[in-house]
Design an enzyme around this catalytic site. Structure first.
Site, short mmCIF file in Angstrom:
data_model
loop_
_atom_site.label_atom_id
_atom_site.label_comp_id
_atom_site.label_asym_id
_atom_site.label_seq_id
_atom_site.Cartn_x
_atom_site.Cartn_y
_atom_site.Cartn_z
N ARG A 120 0.85 -1.19 0.00
CA ARG A 120 0.00 0.00 0.00
C ARG A 120 0.89 1.24 0.00
O ARG A 120 1.72 1.38 0.90
CB ARG A 120 -0.88 -0.01 1.25
CG ARG A 120 -2.13 0.86 1.21
CD ARG A 120 -3.30 0.18 0.55
NE ARG A 120 -3.74 -1.06 1.16
CZ ARG A 120 -4.74 -1.17 2.02
NH1 ARG A 120 -5.38 -0.11 2.44
NH2 ARG A 120 -5.11 -2.35 2.46
N SER A 135 -7.95 -0.33 -1.49
CA SER A 135 -9.13 -0.50 -0.64
C SER A 135 -9.81 0.84 -0.36
O SER A 135 -10.24 1.53 -1.27
CB SER A 135 -8.74 -1.23 0.64
OG SER A 135 -9.87 -1.51 1.43
N HIS A 136 -9.84 1.24 0.92
CA HIS A 136 -10.54 2.46 1.33
C HIS A 136 -9.62 3.66 1.37
O HIS A 136 -10.09 4.77 1.68
CB HIS A 136 -11.13 2.25 2.72
CG HIS A 136 -10.09 2.03 3.77
ND1 HIS A 136 -9.52 0.80 3.98
CD2 HIS A 136 -9.49 2.87 4.65
CE1 HIS A 136 -8.63 0.90 4.94
NE2 HIS A 136 -8.58 2.15 5.37
N LYS A 139 -2.87 -6.66 -3.29
CA LYS A 139 -3.17 -7.76 -2.41
C LYS A 139 -2.82 -9.05 -3.14
O LYS A 139 -3.34 -9.30 -4.24
CB LYS A 139 -4.65 -7.75 -2.00
CG LYS A 139 -5.05 -6.55 -1.15
CD LYS A 139 -6.51 -6.60 -0.76
CE LYS A 139 -6.89 -5.40 0.12
NZ LYS A 139 -8.32 -5.41 0.50
N ASP A 167 -16.91 -0.62 0.50
CA ASP A 167 -15.70 0.17 0.41
C ASP A 167 -15.18 0.17 -1.02
O ASP A 167 -15.84 -0.36 -1.92
CB ASP A 167 -14.64 -0.30 1.41
CG ASP A 167 -14.10 -1.70 1.10
OD1 ASP A 167 -14.74 -2.43 0.33
OD2 ASP A 167 -13.03 -2.05 1.64
N ASP A 221 -12.83 -1.30 -2.87
CA ASP A 221 -12.65 -2.53 -3.64
C ASP A 221 -13.75 -3.55 -3.37
O ASP A 221 -13.68 -4.69 -3.82
CB ASP A 221 -11.27 -3.15 -3.37
CG ASP A 221 -11.04 -3.49 -1.90
OD1 ASP A 221 -11.69 -2.88 -1.03
OD2 ASP A 221 -10.18 -4.34 -1.62
N ASP A 271 -14.72 -5.37 -0.97
CA ASP A 271 -14.59 -6.61 -0.21
C ASP A 271 -15.18 -6.46 1.19
O ASP A 271 -15.31 -7.44 1.91
CB ASP A 271 -13.13 -7.07 -0.13
CG ASP A 271 -12.22 -6.08 0.59
OD1 ASP A 271 -12.63 -4.93 0.80
OD2 ASP A 271 -11.07 -6.46 0.90
N ARG A 272 -15.56 -5.24 1.58
CA ARG A 272 -16.22 -5.00 2.86
C ARG A 272 -17.62 -4.46 2.62
O ARG A 272 -17.84 -3.69 1.69
CB ARG A 272 -15.44 -4.02 3.72
CG ARG A 272 -14.12 -4.55 4.22
CD ARG A 272 -13.51 -3.60 5.23
NE ARG A 272 -13.16 -2.31 4.64
CZ ARG A 272 -13.04 -1.19 5.33
NH1 ARG A 272 -13.28 -1.17 6.63
NH2 ARG A 272 -12.69 -0.08 4.73
N HIS A 298 -14.99 -7.10 7.34
CA HIS A 298 -14.51 -8.19 6.49
C HIS A 298 -15.16 -9.48 6.98
O HIS A 298 -15.15 -9.76 8.19
CB HIS A 298 -12.98 -8.33 6.59
CG HIS A 298 -12.22 -7.29 5.83
ND1 HIS A 298 -12.07 -7.34 4.45
CD2 HIS A 298 -11.54 -6.20 6.23
CE1 HIS A 298 -11.34 -6.31 4.05
NE2 HIS A 298 -11.01 -5.60 5.11
#
Length: 456
Positions: free
Chosen positions: A14, A103-104, A113, A249, A251, A253-254, A336
């Protein structure tokens, strides 16, 4: 020269683009990924990649692919996708994968990832540290030359339709009562995946918010963990009289949930609800929860015959524990959610589908349904920037003579059942505080007391 120790975190990559993460870095990481998997005997000679809607994603993914190909391996490009779509691709194709997303994080960030075949995690202790060292050597001209006798190939393989079909096969929503659902995609990948999964053929009326893919996040940050980023969703749920709201979020995934009153539903509550559904299918099974989920989670798991296992925060740690224990489900307070029937990987979409199935399978509103799963008052996660996180945690520990757990940062257990977790972020220069107590008054007092120590 870029110092990769600044961007290769505990369980992903990141950094800001292009000063920390650029195309040469991505290419070096691609080569190092192949080299590391081969050195461990874990490589399938192909890698699947995907990227989110950030502007820098395609170029970084292409550079990473060039590094993979330089090592003689082939690349399957899934193209645009959510992180859980990449995990689906890795699982169903049985290939290692690389998802390009931050992500966020704000717009200037991007990241990677990584996973092994079958969406198995790659973290510091399972290859990421070695990948960082190899990539650093490549960037500094010390790396081993690519020993490939051939240049790898590239093929495009869109996965969205197969991903949607697979998820629909895990949770049947066709027989639920009609529901009106507001979905805030935050200009992230939910705007791409929600129509495919929750669209045609289901008794759902979807009211979209910010489905336009835009990595500059023009409406609000795609981080539903921050209460300010839920305000538009909450207002739209109240305005339309919807049954619930979902927020993804960047991407996707949440997934965060808002009830029919516009009130946020704690991810710990969703964890408990989904755990009960999973235990009904697999009595006596193991359920994973991280150390900042509500104490209600292990209590409810035990009450329904399950075995709760507590872990540190972070997807690579939870996925490893899922594999070790054979757990059927795991949940984090960051929203998650991990499923054994999704290769032990996290998918916010599947958690959303379980919530829809539970709500749509009975007549009560979501606020009534969740009431049995809420037992304590919690602060949510509160972030503070501090000069020396380690020293600050030592100061807190010295100030409170109570039992301390050091699984991840420090967790202080108070005699009245209250607890405090203080831990450094793995992805940002922050100290994270979580507080839970038997009453809202005790929680607020303890929260304010801790913030005073942290920020003074």
């Amino acid at each position: 020269m870029i110092d990769l120790s600044r961007i290769v975190k505990a369980y992903d990559v990141r950094g800001t683009v292009p000063d920390q993460l650029d195309e040469p870095v991505a290419e070096a990481l691609g080569r190092a990924f192949v080299q590391t998997l081969r050195s461990r005997g874990e490589f399938a000679e192909r890698v699947v990649t995907a990227h989110d809607m950030r502007e820098s994603g395609p170029a970084l993914a292409s550079a990473f692919a060039n590094g993979v190909r330089a090592e003689g391996a082939d690349v399957v490009e899934a193209g645009l996708g959510s992180t859980d779509l990449l995990y689906f691709a890795s699982g169903t194709l049985d290939l290692p994968g690389a998802m390009f997303t931050a992500s966020h994080n704000p717009a200037q960030y991007n990241g990677i990832k990584l996973c092994k075949q079958g969406a198995k995690p790659v973290g510091q202790d399972s290859g990421l540290a070695e990948i960082r060292e190899r990539a650093q050597a490549i960037l500094e001209g010390r790396g081993e030359p690519a020993a490939a006798t051939r240049q790898g190939t590239v093929e495009q393989h869109g996965m969205l339709a197969d991903y949607a079909t697979y998820l629909r096969g895990l949770v049947d929503l066709t027989g639920i009562r009609p529901l009106t659902v507001v979905v805030d995609a935050g200009n992230g990948m939910g705007g791409y995946t929600v129509p495919a999964v929750l669209g045609e053929g289901l008794p759902l009326t979807i009211i979209p918010l910010y489905f336009e893919l835009d990595g500059s996040f023009p409406n609000h940050e795609a981080n539903p963990l921050e209460p300010a980023n839920l305000l538009d969703l909450q207002a739209k749920v109240r305005e339309t009289g919807a049954d619930l709201g979902l927020a993804f979020d960047g991407d996707a995934d949440r997934c965060f949930v808002v009830d029919e009153r516009g009130e946020a539903v704690s991810p710990s509550t969703i964890t408990s609800m989904v755990a009960v559904r999973e235990l009904a299918k697999a009595p006596g099974a193991t359920i994973i929860h991280n150390l900042i989920t509500s104490r209600a989670v292990p209590e409810i798991v035990r009450e329904h015959g399950g075995v709760p296992v507590r872990t540190r925060v972070g997807h690579s740690f939870i996925k490893a524990e899922m594999a070790t224990t054979g757990a059927v489900f795991g949940g984090e307070h960051s929203a998650h959610y991990y499923f054994s029937d999704f290769w032990g990987a996290d998918t916010g979409m599947l958690a959303a589908m379980h919530t829809l199935a539970m709500l749509g399978g009975q007549a009560a509103p979501l606020s009534a349904l969740t009431k049995d799963y809420v037992r304590y008052a919690d602060s949510g996660e509160i972030n503070s920037t501090v000069a020396d996180p380690v020293a600050k945690m030592a100061e807190i520990e010295a100030a409170y003579p109570v039992p301390v757990d050091r699984l991840d940062g420090i967790t202080l257990d108070f005699p009245d059942g209250s607890w405090v977790s203080v831990r450094p972020s793995n992805t940002e220069p922050l100290l994270r505080l979580n507080v839970e107590a038997p009453t809202a008054e005790r929680m607020a007092a303890l929260r304010d007391e801790m913030l005073d120590v942290i920020r003074r």
